[in-house]
Design a protein around this motif. Structure first.
Motif, PDB file in Angstrom:
ATOM      1  N   PHE A   8      43.935 -38.861  80.267  1.00 51.06           N
ATOM      2  CA  PHE A   8      45.125 -38.202  80.814  1.00 51.06           C
ATOM      3  C   PHE A   8      44.876 -36.708  80.961  1.00 51.06           C
ATOM      4  O   PHE A   8      45.268 -36.100  81.954  1.00 51.06           O
ATOM      5  N   TYR A   9      44.210 -36.118  79.997  1.00 51.96           N
ATOM      6  CA  TYR A   9      43.903 -34.688  80.111  1.00 51.96           C
ATOM      7  C   TYR A   9      43.075 -34.432  81.367  1.00 51.96           C
ATOM      8  O   TYR A   9      43.382 -33.514  82.140  1.00 51.96           O
ATOM      9  N   HIS A  10      42.049 -35.229  81.573  1.00 54.75           N
ATOM     10  CA  HIS A  10      41.180 -35.022  82.744  1.00 54.75           C
ATOM     11  C   HIS A  10      41.937 -35.274  84.048  1.00 54.75           C
ATOM     12  O   HIS A  10      41.709 -34.570  85.038  1.00 54.75           O
ATOM     13  N   GLN A  11      42.824 -36.237  84.057  1.00 57.28           N
ATOM     14  CA  GLN A  11      43.630 -36.476  85.262  1.00 57.28           C
ATOM     15  C   GLN A  11      44.511 -35.268  85.574  1.00 57.28           C
ATOM     16  O   GLN A  11      44.618 -34.855  86.738  1.00 57.28           O
ATOM     17  N   LEU A  12      45.123 -34.701  84.553  1.00 60.21           N
ATOM     18  CA  LEU A  12      45.971 -33.527  84.762  1.00 60.21           C
ATOM     19  C   LEU A  12      45.136 -32.320  85.191  1.00 60.21           C
ATOM     20  O   LEU A  12      45.542 -31.557  86.071  1.00 60.21           O
ATOM     21  N   ALA A  13      43.974 -32.152  84.583  1.00 55.67           N
ATOM     22  CA  ALA A  13      43.100 -31.024  84.926  1.00 55.67           C
ATOM     23  C   ALA A  13      42.607 -31.131  86.368  1.00 55.67           C
ATOM     24  O   ALA A  13      42.568 -30.127  87.096  1.00 55.67           O
ATOM     25  N   ARG A  14      42.242 -32.352  86.806  1.00 56.40           N
ATOM     26  CA  ARG A  14      41.791 -32.532  88.193  1.00 56.40           C
ATOM     27  C   ARG A  14      42.878 -32.188  89.198  1.00 56.40           C
ATOM     28  O   ARG A  14      42.598 -31.758  90.309  1.00 56.40           O
ATOM     29  N   ARG A  15      44.123 -32.373  88.799  1.00 61.04           N
ATOM     30  CA  ARG A  15      45.257 -32.053  89.684  1.00 61.04           C
ATOM     31  C   ARG A  15      45.752 -30.617  89.487  1.00 61.04           C
ATOM     32  O   ARG A  15      46.794 -30.244  89.996  1.00 61.04           O
ATOM     33  N   ASN A  16      45.003 -29.842  88.725  1.00 67.37           N
ATOM     34  CA  ASN A  16      45.358 -28.447  88.418  1.00 67.37           C
ATOM     35  C   ASN A  16      46.735 -28.320  87.773  1.00 67.37           C
ATOM     36  O   ASN A  16      47.442 -27.342  87.986  1.00 67.37           O
ATOM     37  N   LEU A  17      47.105 -29.305  86.966  1.00 74.44           N
ATOM     38  CA  LEU A  17      48.374 -29.246  86.249  1.00 74.44           C
ATOM     39  C   LEU A  17      48.217 -28.606  84.873  1.00 74.44           C
ATOM     40  O   LEU A  17      49.184 -28.156  84.279  1.00 74.44           O
ATOM     41  N   THR A  18      46.981 -28.588  84.357  1.00 74.73           N
ATOM     42  CA  THR A  18      46.697 -27.932  83.084  1.00 74.73           C
ATOM     43  C   THR A  18      45.318 -27.287  83.169  1.00 74.73           C
ATOM     44  O   THR A  18      44.446 -27.788  83.866  1.00 74.73           O
ATOM     45  N   ALA A  19      45.178 -26.180  82.476  1.00 77.20           N
ATOM     46  CA  ALA A  19      43.924 -25.422  82.549  1.00 77.20           C
ATOM     47  C   ALA A  19      43.051 -25.600  81.314  1.00 77.20           C
ATOM     48  O   ALA A  19      41.870 -25.280  81.342  1.00 77.20           O
ATOM     49  N   SER A  20      43.617 -26.107  80.219  1.00 80.35           N
ATOM     50  CA  SER A  20      42.848 -26.206  78.981  1.00 80.35           C
ATOM     51  C   SER A  20      43.448 -27.265  78.067  1.00 80.35           C
ATOM     52  O   SER A  20      44.589 -27.689  78.242  1.00 80.35           O
ATOM     53  N   LEU A  21      42.662 -27.666  77.071  1.00 79.16           N
ATOM     54  CA  LEU A  21      43.172 -28.602  76.075  1.00 79.16           C
ATOM     55  C   LEU A  21      44.323 -27.987  75.292  1.00 79.16           C
ATOM     56  O   LEU A  21      45.246 -28.685  74.882  1.00 79.16           O
ATOM     57  N   ARG A  22      44.276 -26.670  75.078  1.00 78.48           N
ATOM     58  CA  ARG A  22      45.365 -25.996  74.362  1.00 78.48           C
ATOM     59  C   ARG A  22      46.668 -26.108  75.144  1.00 78.48           C
ATOM     60  O   ARG A  22      47.715 -26.419  74.586  1.00 78.48           O
ATOM     61  N   VAL A  63      53.768 -41.254  89.234  1.00 81.79           N
ATOM     62  CA  VAL A  63      52.623 -42.156  89.090  1.00 81.79           C
ATOM     63  C   VAL A  63      51.904 -41.898  87.764  1.00 81.79           C
ATOM     64  O   VAL A  63      51.595 -42.834  87.017  1.00 81.79           O
ATOM     65  N   LEU A  64      51.673 -40.625  87.457  1.00 76.40           N
ATOM     66  CA  LEU A  64      51.048 -40.297  86.176  1.00 76.40           C
ATOM     67  C   LEU A  64      51.937 -40.731  85.012  1.00 76.40           C
ATOM     68  O   LEU A  64      51.452 -41.262  84.013  1.00 76.40           O
ATOM     69  N   ALA A  65      53.237 -40.518  85.146  1.00 77.29           N
ATOM     70  CA  ALA A  65      54.171 -40.919  84.091  1.00 77.29           C
ATOM     71  C   ALA A  65      54.107 -42.423  83.857  1.00 77.29           C
ATOM     72  O   ALA A  65      54.140 -42.884  82.709  1.00 77.29           O
ATOM     73  N   MET A  66      53.996 -43.188  84.924  1.00 77.40           N
ATOM     74  CA  MET A  66      53.934 -44.637  84.770  1.00 77.40           C
ATOM     75  C   MET A  66      52.615 -45.080  84.137  1.00 77.40           C
ATOM     76  O   MET A  66      52.575 -46.054  83.388  1.00 77.40           O
ATOM     77  N   GLN A  67      51.535 -44.358  84.402  1.00 77.14           N
ATOM     78  CA  GLN A  67      50.261 -44.659  83.744  1.00 77.14           C
ATOM     79  C   GLN A  67      50.367 -44.410  82.239  1.00 77.14           C
ATOM     80  O   GLN A  67      49.841 -45.177  81.430  1.00 77.14           O
ATOM     81  N   VAL A  68      51.071 -43.349  81.864  1.00 74.74           N
ATOM     82  CA  VAL A  68      51.290 -43.061  80.448  1.00 74.74           C
ATOM     83  C   VAL A  68      52.160 -44.157  79.830  1.00 74.74           C
ATOM     84  O   VAL A  68      51.872 -44.644  78.735  1.00 74.74           O
ATOM     85  N   ALA A  69      53.214 -44.555  80.531  1.00 77.79           N
ATOM     86  CA  ALA A  69      54.089 -45.617  80.032  1.00 77.79           C
ATOM     87  C   ALA A  69      53.290 -46.896  79.809  1.00 77.79           C
ATOM     88  O   ALA A  69      53.469 -47.591  78.797  1.00 77.79           O
ATOM     89  N   TRP A  70      52.409 -47.221  80.724  1.00 73.45           N
ATOM     90  CA  TRP A  70      51.560 -48.400  80.592  1.00 73.45           C
ATOM     91  C   TRP A  70      50.716 -48.300  79.324  1.00 73.45           C
ATOM     92  O   TRP A  70      50.603 -49.262  78.560  1.00 73.45           O
ATOM     93  N   ALA A  71      50.125 -47.126  79.084  1.00 72.48           N
ATOM     94  CA  ALA A  71      49.306 -46.928  77.890  1.00 72.48           C
ATOM     95  C   ALA A  71      50.131 -47.061  76.614  1.00 72.48           C
ATOM     96  O   ALA A  71      49.669 -47.623  75.622  1.00 72.48           O
TER      97      ALA A  71
END
Length: 80
Positions: A8-22, A63-71
């Motif tokens: 999920f972190y990598h998916q968000l980073a690829r979409r430029n939604l987050t810049a770091s693990l922090r 779509v990302l939210a539903m992937q999280v819900a699935w997990a």
């Protein structure tokens, strides 16, 4: 759980939604800034994933939210 949280972190980073693990830990998981690093390969807890789902849903990333819900609902979990 497998590496779903890191994925999920990598998916968000690829979409430029987050810049770091922090940023991911604090902003998306609702946890301390060092949370994702401390969890390592275990991935986020169910509580953190629920926070992630709520944040993504609130930002209309359905779509990302539903992937999280699935997990959360059907992902393999070794811890609680």
């Amino acid at each position: 759980m497998t590496n779903a949280g890191i994925d999920f972190y990598h998916q968000l980073a690829r979409r430029n939604l987050t810049a770091s693990l922090r940023d991911y830990s604090c902003r998306y998981l609702g946890m301390a800034e060092n949370y994702a690093c401390l969890r390592g390969d275990r991935g986020p807890s169910e509580r953190a994933l629920i926070n992630l789902f709520r944040h993504l849903w609130g930002e209309r990333h359905y779509v990302l939210a539903m992937q999280v819900a699935w997990a959360i609902l059907w992902g393999s979990r070794a811890d609680g």
